[in-house]
Scaffold this active site. Structure first.
Site, PDB file in Angstrom:
ATOM      1  CD  GLU A 120      -1.432  -5.040  -8.063  1.00  0.00           C
ATOM      2  OE1 GLU A 120      -1.295  -4.492  -6.963  1.00  0.00           O
ATOM      3  OE2 GLU A 120      -1.313  -4.434  -9.150  1.00  0.00           O
ATOM      4  CG  ASN A 133       2.848  -0.340 -10.753  1.00  0.00           C
ATOM      5  OD1 ASN A 133       3.986  -0.723 -10.513  1.00  0.00           O
ATOM      6  ND2 ASN A 133       2.201  -0.679 -11.848  1.00  0.00           N
ATOM      7  CB  SER A 150       0.544  -1.074 -14.452  1.00  0.00           C
ATOM      8  OG  SER A 150       0.839   0.072 -15.230  1.00  0.00           O
ATOM      9  CG  HIS A 185      -1.055  -5.157 -12.890  1.00  0.00           C
ATOM     10  ND1 HIS A 185      -0.483  -4.533 -11.800  1.00  0.00           N
ATOM     11  CD2 HIS A 185      -0.181  -4.979 -13.922  1.00  0.00           C
ATOM     12  CE1 HIS A 185       0.668  -4.006 -12.155  1.00  0.00           C
ATOM     13  NE2 HIS A 185       0.879  -4.260 -13.431  1.00  0.00           N
TER      14      HIS A 185
END
Length: 293
Positions: free
Chosen positions: A154, A192, A121, A142
């Protein structure tokens, strides 16, 4: 040329790994689930069975589809059991050293044309790819947590990732019925990079006494229309994972605004990691979660 992915290996049978195995099997792909702890494989398979059963109860899956999906998931006791996989996804703990060791041990067991991916992540795809024998066939994939429910994935290319690898990953995600977005290989990528600093700021707000756990979460749910308060979300993600991502941001971007809150560090040092340890910003040991501050 893009590779048609039909068999997927997954390393790590925890929350993310079993979620990825679930969606792959439900989409008709063969899955090989690996973990260094055989008991975690058994626990992961049991959890997948329970989650598939809930889908049957909700009417989103038939009983035949549930049984077929389970039949497509097999345990991989060693990396050698992953030799037939078209794609292997690493979903181990968010620690760069651990991931690099996995890739170095894994690659000799794979076909030369097999793709390798990481579910990291936050960690550099380029650096992780350099620990393999196939950086051009390596990519970040991800998934969001919980994997069966979240639509976004992602995709992150390292500096050496070739176009066919990206196209293969993009088709793979589409086969799962999910939507992919492309991120450049910068610390924490897109989701993130935005989400974790917000959570870290919420923890600073608690640390500085601006509001209580309950007031902070209520304020963001009702004032910003968030489905889950930031401290509740931190517990769901895992406070150790939150800290790891913030450390990657802080070290990778060298900006003080990403400094992990000391209170987050204290909770992790205490082993209060959120839901998975039954204590974080909330105490989950009773019938109803209770704020711990």
């Amino acid at each position: 040329m893009a590779l048609d992915i039909r068999t997927v290996g997954i390393i790590g049978a925890g929350q993310m790994g079993n979620g990825i195995a679930h969606v792959c099997a439900a989409a008709g792909l063969d899955v090989r689930l690996n973990d260094r702890d055989p008991d975690r494989i058994a626990a992961g398979l049991s959890l997948i069975d329970g989650n598939l059963t809930r889908q049957v109860q909700k009417g989103t899956l038939s009983e035949d589809q549930r049984r077929s999906a389970l039949d497509r998931i097999g345990a991989a006791r060693s990396y050698g059991d992953l030799e037939a996989c078209d794609l292997v996804i690493e979903a181990a703990t968010e620690d760069e050293g651990t991931k690099r060791q996995i890739f170095q041990a894994l690659c000799p067991s794979l076909r030369p044309d097999a793709l390798v991916a990481t579910n990291t992540s936050s960690i550099s795809i380029t650096r992780l790819a350099a620990s393999t024998d196939r950086p051009e066939r390596f990519i970040g994939i991800h998934f969001m947590n919980p994997v069966p429910l979240m639509q976004l994935v992602e995709l992150i290319r390292g500096i050496a990732t070739e176009d066919p690898t990206y196209e293969s990953a993009k088709r793979f995600i589409a086969k799962l019925g999910k939507i992919s977005t492309m991120s450049e290989d910068f610390p924490a990528f897109i989701v993130n990079r935005i989400l974790l600093p917000m959570i870290n700021e919420a923890i600073y707000t608690l640390y500085e006494g601006v509001g209580s756990v309950e007031s902070i979460d209520t304020a963001m749910k009702l004032g910003a229309n968030h489905p889950m308060g930031p401290l509740q979300l931190a517990d769901f993600i895992g406070l150790d994972t939150c800290l790891s991502v913030m450390q990657v941001l802080y070290e990778g971007l060298a900006d003080s605004k990403y400094r992990p809150c000391p209170l987050l560090v204290k909770y992790v040092e205490a082993g209060w990691l959120g839901r998975k340890t039954k204590r974080g910003f909330y105490d989950y040991r009773g019938e109803t979660p209770v704020p711990t501050r």
